[in-house]
Scaffold this active site. Structure first.
Site, PDB file in Angstrom:
ATOM      1  N   GLU B 121      -4.154   2.493  -2.665  1.00  0.00           N
ATOM      2  CA  GLU B 121      -2.791   2.154  -3.082  1.00  0.00           C
ATOM      3  C   GLU B 121      -2.157   1.165  -2.089  1.00  0.00           C
ATOM      4  O   GLU B 121      -2.279   1.339  -0.872  1.00  0.00           O
ATOM      5  CB  GLU B 121      -1.943   3.429  -3.119  1.00  0.00           C
ATOM      6  CG  GLU B 121      -0.526   3.218  -3.616  1.00  0.00           C
ATOM      7  CD  GLU B 121       0.296   4.502  -3.562  1.00  0.00           C
ATOM      8  OE1 GLU B 121      -0.044   5.402  -2.779  1.00  0.00           O
ATOM      9  OE2 GLU B 121       1.290   4.594  -4.320  1.00  0.00           O
ATOM     10  N   LYS B 198       2.595   2.663 -11.676  1.00  0.00           N
ATOM     11  CA  LYS B 198       2.641   4.077 -11.269  1.00  0.00           C
ATOM     12  C   LYS B 198       3.674   4.870 -12.074  1.00  0.00           C
ATOM     13  O   LYS B 198       4.851   4.517 -12.086  1.00  0.00           O
ATOM     14  CB  LYS B 198       2.971   4.103  -9.770  1.00  0.00           C
ATOM     15  CG  LYS B 198       2.983   5.462  -9.112  1.00  0.00           C
ATOM     16  CD  LYS B 198       3.107   5.271  -7.580  1.00  0.00           C
ATOM     17  CE  LYS B 198       3.168   6.546  -6.801  1.00  0.00           C
ATOM     18  NZ  LYS B 198       3.096   6.320  -5.339  1.00  0.00           N
ATOM     19  N   CYS B 235      -1.654   7.476  -7.000  1.00  0.00           N
ATOM     20  CA  CYS B 235      -1.172   8.411  -5.974  1.00  0.00           C
ATOM     21  C   CYS B 235      -0.516   9.685  -6.496  1.00  0.00           C
ATOM     22  O   CYS B 235      -1.181  10.594  -6.972  1.00  0.00           O
ATOM     23  CB  CYS B 235      -0.260   7.679  -4.995  1.00  0.00           C
ATOM     24  SG  CYS B 235      -0.046   8.619  -3.442  1.00  0.00           S
TER      25      CYS B 235
END
Lengths: 387, 387
Positions: B121, B198, B235
């Site tokens: 990330e 994300k 994540c």
């Protein structure tokens, strides 16, 4: 992967092999804390455990103090056990043999002031669904309200002031004599307050359960007991994150996962799934698996190309409890009967929700909409093509 | 729980401590197989790894042969790395330092015939979101189509015929200069085929990411590459089973989880969540975490009552890959840069779906309905009261 009934547990292996900083690092990274906060049990329980050959383990999960709420500390327990009689014995004898064994474990739980106790899946019978034979196994099915397992446990629940979750093979005479895989919830006065039927039914290897019963029709109930809000995700439902999720949405603080599963099929998944559910839903989970190898009168096949045989694989026990912060207890033995107890503060559920924010950041609206689209027959997957 | 940057990994500790049947039992129960099926790498890669101080590990995941489909064997790779420059160096220098390092790791991946490679990330910058400072950190944000990270990787993707997933801090100039946490997918000809933003943004401890960017607005895309259908769960999305689920529903065969997470917060969750996702969704997952401790020019606080400080906690690496059957690789180091490669047969996804039946038994209709009810403001939880 060979079944290895004799191997006691990874947890014991690690404790006997590592020490000092290495053991600390293992504990920190694997279990989530360097100190298991093991509590000692009474002499009465130790005597019972020694006499009746079961293990007993107690762990504490302290939570933070809050200014506006008092701690809500309860003790939860899980029992894992093998069957006692040969599976060709009369049904009443097989059941009574298990009752006699379980009484000792429940007495030990009572000595340790357990408030909520959960037994393993179909605890009062062998896990005979490998056979695909309807008889004699369907005769183990019993009424949730007044079957022998319920009557036996109601008395103990009232005697010890303990909520008991009793996962049985249920027969519903009022609805066409149907059979269900059901968890009965008995409160601390000995009253049945409700039941939940297993939501997801396996068709894999020796788990021919869909031959016997359907997917549950009781939704995702949460039972508001005097010791916290509890739910039961029976066995195969632990593979389904949505099942865990709905119990959380309905307010569960502890979700029990009474199971029956064997090495070779699921042992490497076992430490992952109930623990992940605790993390994802900010509640306690308690995964319980039976122990021992069960042998049946007639040959059966396992759909794996191997010869017919009479033995189920090894039920590997390894019951364990996870807190909302992902910290877990060591597992019980892979081979011995056992009683696992944790002293927990229910306040930790909300504390972890506040801290980690998984429910706040969940975007449930997005997923309600996405799933609604996904189940339509003309659903188009969101695919970005390489051109 | 103290951060322990120096401890190399549990996997190494176990391998150096156990042997014989004990090691076999550990491997079987923990990783899901007694044999890691480790493959050897080329001498060129070993030389690169030694010269540039990174680890390299290759594992095979053989699937069953089928009669009507040929094997679909591809190699996937993950890179974990620390930053190279002090965080007060000029931005262009910080980024170039990382580029110079990453080029070596990508070259090693190319030597090993990796088809799909994923970086960590926000790979081309320090993870500065702990600071809550907008400058200079927002200056790292770049165009998904033609920013420096994309331009750098397009060239390598085309040179090596490799799909590269590049998780960056994106700036969308066409939409109000907004900033996003985005994974860019570059195909093996060097073309950007799409991006994913994300979906779930943390607000916990030093992860003040909601200060910088919103929850993603790109849905749950699956990228149909020439080496399989891939998706990216960035994540914090790994804590959300519904996020994993939607990528599966959209057909993903491999889901990468590029991350940045520190010990003390998540290390005991790390081996659980991406692995659970592989199991629950019958696809491969690849969890990638950065390494090292990053120090920032100005003090910041962590919302934990402790004094202001300049260092983020320890990013513990430990990247690992899980197959649809729940078998996983050992993790990369907790402290060193590394390249993790797995040779996988995509056919295993459907084989496990057929065998375990999790999608068949999922009852998606039930949950679509339940979630639709649950998001309503007047939703009544299904609670059975104790009376």
């Amino acid at each position: 992967m060979a079944a290895t009934p004799e191997f006691p547990s990874l947890d014991k292996l690690i404790t006997s092999t590592l020490s000092g900083n290495e053991l600390n690092e293992y504990n920190r990274i694997h279990y989530g804390r360097t100190n298991h906060h093991q509590l000692s049990n009474t002499k009465e329980s130790s005597d019972l455990a020694e006499k009746h050959k079961f293990d007993i383990a107690l762990y504490d999960f302290p939570a933070n103090k809050e200014e506006t709420r008092s701690p809500r500390i309860v003790r939860i327990g899980a029992i894992q056990h093998s069957i006692t009689n040969a599976t060709d014995n009369p049904i009443a004898e097989q059941r009574q043999g298990i009752f006699n064994k379980i009484r000792n474990l429940i007495e030990a739980a009572a000595n340790e002031n357990v408030n909520i106790l959960c037994l393993q899946e179909a605890w009062s019978m062998p896990f005979a669904f490998c056979t695909r034979e309807k008889y004699p196994w369907c005769e183990f099915a019993e009424s949730a309200l007044e079957g022998p397992s319920t009557l036996f446990l109601k008395e103990l629940a009232a005697k010890f002031g303990m909520v008991i979750i009793s996962p049985i093979l249920e027969r519903d005479e009022a609805h066409g004599d149907t059979i269900w895989n059901t968890a009965v919830v008995i409160n601390e006065t000995g009253k049945v307050i409700g039941k939940h039927r297993k939501n997801h039914i396996p068709r894999v290897g020796d788990f021919n359960e869909s031959t016997y019963y359907f997917e549950g029709n009781t939704g995702h109930p949460v039972f508001e007991t005097n010791f916290g809000k509890i739910a039961i995700n029976i066995c195969y439902g632990r593979h389904h994150p949505l099942n865990w999720l709905m119990f959380g949405i309905n307010g569960a603080e502890i979700v029990f996962n009474p199971s029956a599963t064997v090495s070779g099929l699921s042992e490497h998944l076992w430490p992952v799934e109930a623990r992940n559910a605790a993390i994802a839903n900010s509640y306690y989970t308690c995964a319980i698996n039976r122990v021992g190898t069960e042998k049946f009168p007639n040959e059966f096949t396992s759909g794996d190309g191997k010869p017919a045989h009479k033995e189920f694989g090894h039920f590997y026990g390894s019951s364990y409890i996870t807190a909302p912060d992902g910290v877990r207890t060591p597992g019980l033995s892979r081979v011995r009967d056992g009683l696992l107890i944790s002293q927990i503060d229910l306040n930790m559920c909300r504390q972890i929700r506040d801290k980690w924010g998984f429910t706040m950041t969940q975007r449930l609206n997005l997923y309600a909409e996405s799933l609604n689209d996904a189940v339509k027959h003309d659903y188009k997957q969101q695919i970005i093509r390489n051109n």
